[in-house]
Design an enzyme around this catalytic site. Structure first.
Site, PDB file in Angstrom:
ATOM      1  N   GLY A   1       1.256  -0.824  -0.175  1.00 50.32           N
ATOM      2  CA  GLY A   1      -0.155  -0.427  -0.250  1.00 50.32           C
ATOM      3  C   GLY A   1       0.772   0.840  -0.042  1.00 50.32           C
ATOM      4  O   GLY A   1       0.484   2.142  -0.107  1.00 50.32           O
ATOM      5  N   CYS A   2       1.963   1.044  -0.431  1.00 47.77           N
ATOM      6  CA  CYS A   2       3.683   2.000  -0.265  1.00 47.77           C
ATOM      7  C   CYS A   2       3.428   2.710  -1.594  1.00 47.77           C
ATOM      8  O   CYS A   2       3.676   1.870  -3.070  1.00 47.77           O
ATOM      9  CB  CYS A   2       4.457   2.217   0.084  1.00 47.77           C
ATOM     10  N   GLN A   3       3.787   3.895  -2.244  1.00 45.94           N
ATOM     11  CA  GLN A   3       3.577   3.985  -3.214  1.00 45.94           C
ATOM     12  C   GLN A   3       5.242   4.256  -3.825  1.00 45.94           C
ATOM     13  O   GLN A   3       5.949   3.917  -4.420  1.00 45.94           O
ATOM     14  CB  GLN A   3       3.100   5.948  -3.896  1.00 45.94           C
ATOM     15  N   SER A   4       5.951   4.495  -2.264  1.00 48.71           N
ATOM     16  CA  SER A   4       7.033   4.353  -2.658  1.00 48.71           C
ATOM     17  C   SER A   4       7.922   2.991  -1.782  1.00 48.71           C
ATOM     18  O   SER A   4       6.515   2.103  -1.215  1.00 48.71           O
ATOM     19  CB  SER A   4       7.953   5.360  -1.181  1.00 48.71           C
TER      20      SER A   4
END
Ligand SMILES: Cc1ncc(COP(=O)(O)O)c(C=O)c1O
Lengths: 417, 151
Positions: free
Chosen positions: B61-64
């Site tokens: 769930g992280c963009q990074s």
């Protein structure tokens, strides 16, 4: 049902950016104590008041189910709904109103296209897409390829983000059955030479599908001049409501497509022995459609048409040129997508920063952009980037907002050095 | 240095405690100073062992890209955490989370009012479930580690 009043040239409204911005209430608010600068139009655009009002009016005065006859509200709802289809027909310059199919959006339209053209494919046949497609124009074709044994081929793109037309011509052959390419890239802003793409596909007898999601907010499209088989777009990126979109298809192509979802509206007669299907466009519109949304989309198209298109284009080009000029003075900023022909979409990377850092710190300054892979992971791989930060402009953005964006970026750059 | 040492030598939550951060924050006037502080805090994250950058340790769930690993000290029962990210602000916020949660027993860890501290720092929106930066799932992962260690 074509209302002839719309065929007469109306006096166009002068394009005055300050007046235009007054039509969009949502733009006038503070975010984190700063005036909102909305530059995420590529993801979803804002709606002018007339669009919102058209839907409120519809619900206040005319709401009923469509095509059921028998009472006045039903007639009014049907007239409004089918009138919206006429508006879209004129907007795309389609040859006939039956060629306009309502969908939930671009994604559903592309899935319908893949479903409807699927029966033409044999194992080993080929489907061509490009390296700059949105997942919505990749995955349905991959699923179709898996189902039929067809093969997906990809048109290369250059470092500037332009379609490699040579690579395309080399891919085309007798086994090419479908070419599905985006009109405009949602990440790079590139305007693809789709007329050329379509013409070449025709020579090998392939069906042509064009993803117009990012094109229609920025340019006039004429599907008859393009001569594509299918053209799709979403209302919500065109200043209309969410929940509705359009699949334009040539009548001959649509008539050859099997019905998709079964249910009410799409049938002529149902019995347990045999069901016969309705004619176009209803054959592809099972169930109660998004009626108020169709009305809202038509209002958005009428709103756009109230301006001289050339004036909007000039304004948008000025925004893009301004952004590019300011970017040239920032050695720490790299533009991703430098095609010669672009809509005002501005993807970039900042030295040493992850795009999500840029997004967070712009939001802190009231500026809304999109960061991430933009549903185009293969394109991110092509540019070897974890994602990009993307500012996408609409005609209601102002030169001051472009300046504000770059002042904010300067600030972020200073914070990290 | 063994990887256990990496865990034990993490200053965040040990030498640098969350009270210190709360204190410092009260003297910072604008968002630029606050973010500069958080970014600096992120620079204190200890090196993350390269071989541990696996799909399994990735926080979703992280963009990074965000990785999280933990070690439980058998003598004290304390949970030691290491976090890595390729985004500066996520690194800073991860450091903040370590100041709150690192080197604690499961019971101590589960008692920390994480939301309350983020609210006090005026950073709550960063851990709200509507933000796609993955900090919420990072916190869930840590709480799960603590719950499992407790039982
Ligand atoms: C080029 C392109 N194609 C397809 C889509 C999908 O549109 P929707 O989510 O409205 O179905 C988008 C939206 O992001 C897009 O930019």
């Amino acid at each position: 049902m074509d209302s002839s009043s719309n065929l007469q040239p109306k006096a166009k409204r002068p394009f005055d950016i300050h007046a235009v911005r007054q039509d969009f209430k949502v733009l006038h608010q503070q975010i984190n104590g700063k005036p909102l600068v909305y530059l995420d139009n590529g993801a979803s655009a804002q709606k002018p008041e007339v669009v919102i009002q058209s839907m409120v009016d519809y619900y206040h005065h005319n709401n009923a189910n469509v095509h059921r006859g028998a009472h006045t509200l039903g007639d009014r709802a049907t007239t409004a709904f089918e009138g919206a289809r006429d508006t879209v027909k004129r907007f795309l310059n389609a040859a006939a109103r039956e060629e306009i199919i309502w969908t939930r959006g671009t994604t559903e339209a592309l899935n319908l296209a893949a479903f409807g053209l699927g029966h033409h494919l044999q194992p080993g046949d080929e489907i061509i897409v490009s390296a700059m497609e949105h997942h919505a124009n990749i995955v349905p074709w991959q699923m179709l390829a898996e189902r039929t044994g067809a093969i997906l081929k990809v048109i290369e793109i250059s470092d500037q983000g332009e379609l490699d037309v040579n690579s395309y011509h080399q891919l085309l052959r007798e086994r090419t059955k479908i070419v599905s390419v985006t009109h405009v890239s949602n990440v790079l802003g590139t305007i693809n030479p789709i007329a050329e793409v379509i013409e070449a596909a025709k020579k090998v007898g392939a069906f042509t599908v064009i993803d117009g999601a990012q094109a229609v907010p920025h340019m006039q499209v004429d599907v008859q001049a393009l001569d594509c088989d299918i053209y799709v777009f979403s209302s919500h990126k065109l200043f209309g409501p969410t929940g509705i979109g359009v699949l334009y298809g040539k009548k001959t192509v649509l008539n050859n497509m099997p019905p998709w979802q079964g249910g009410g509206e799409m049938i002529e007669r149902v019995s347990f022995e045999k069901t016969t299907y309705n004619v176009l466009p209803y054959k592809f519109e099972a169930g109660t459609p998004a009626i108020a949304e169709a009305v809202g989309l038509a209002a958005a198209i009428d709103y756009l048409a109230s301006f001289d298109r050339a004036a909007i284009d000039a304004h948008e080009n000025a925004l893009l040129t301004q952004a590019q000029t300011l970017a040239a003075d920032c050695p720490w900023l790299k533009i991703v997508g430098t095609a010669k022909h672009k809509v005002p979409v501005f993807s970039f990377l900042m030295d040493g920063l992850h795009p999500s850092d840029v997004g967070t710190l712009l939001d802190q300054q009231g500026i809304a952009i999109r960061t991430g892979h933009h549903c185009a992971m293969p394109l991110m791989d092509r540019f070897n980037a974890p994602g990009t930060a993307r500012a996408s402009f609409a005609f209601y953005n102002s030169a001051e907002e472009v300046t504000q964006l770059f002042q904010a970026l300067e600030k972020i750059h200073r914070l990290f050095t | 240095m063994t990887s256990t040492d990496l865990f034990l030598n993490n200053p965040l939550g040990v030498e640098v405690q969350i009270d210190e951060v709360l204190d410092a924050f009260s003297f910072l006037d604008d968002w630029e100073e606050r973010y500069a502080y958080i970014i600096d805090l992120g620079r204190k994250l200890p090196a993350f062992p390269e071989p541990e950058k696996t799909a399994e340790n990735l926080v979703h769930g992280c963009q990074s890209q965000v990785w999280l690993i933990h070690h439980i000290d058998t003598d004290t029962g304390k949970i030691f955490l290491l976090i890595e990210s390729d985004a500066m602000i996520v690194r800073g916020l991860a450091a903040l989370i370590l100041c709150m949660l690192n080197a604690k027993t499961p019971e101590q860890l589960l008692q920390v009012d994480i939301d309350g501290i983020f609210a006090k720092l005026d950073l709550f929106r960063h851990i709200s479930p509507t933000r796609g930066n993955g900090l919420r799932s990072m916190l869930q992962k840590i709480t799960l580690i603590a719950s499992n260690a407790k039982s």
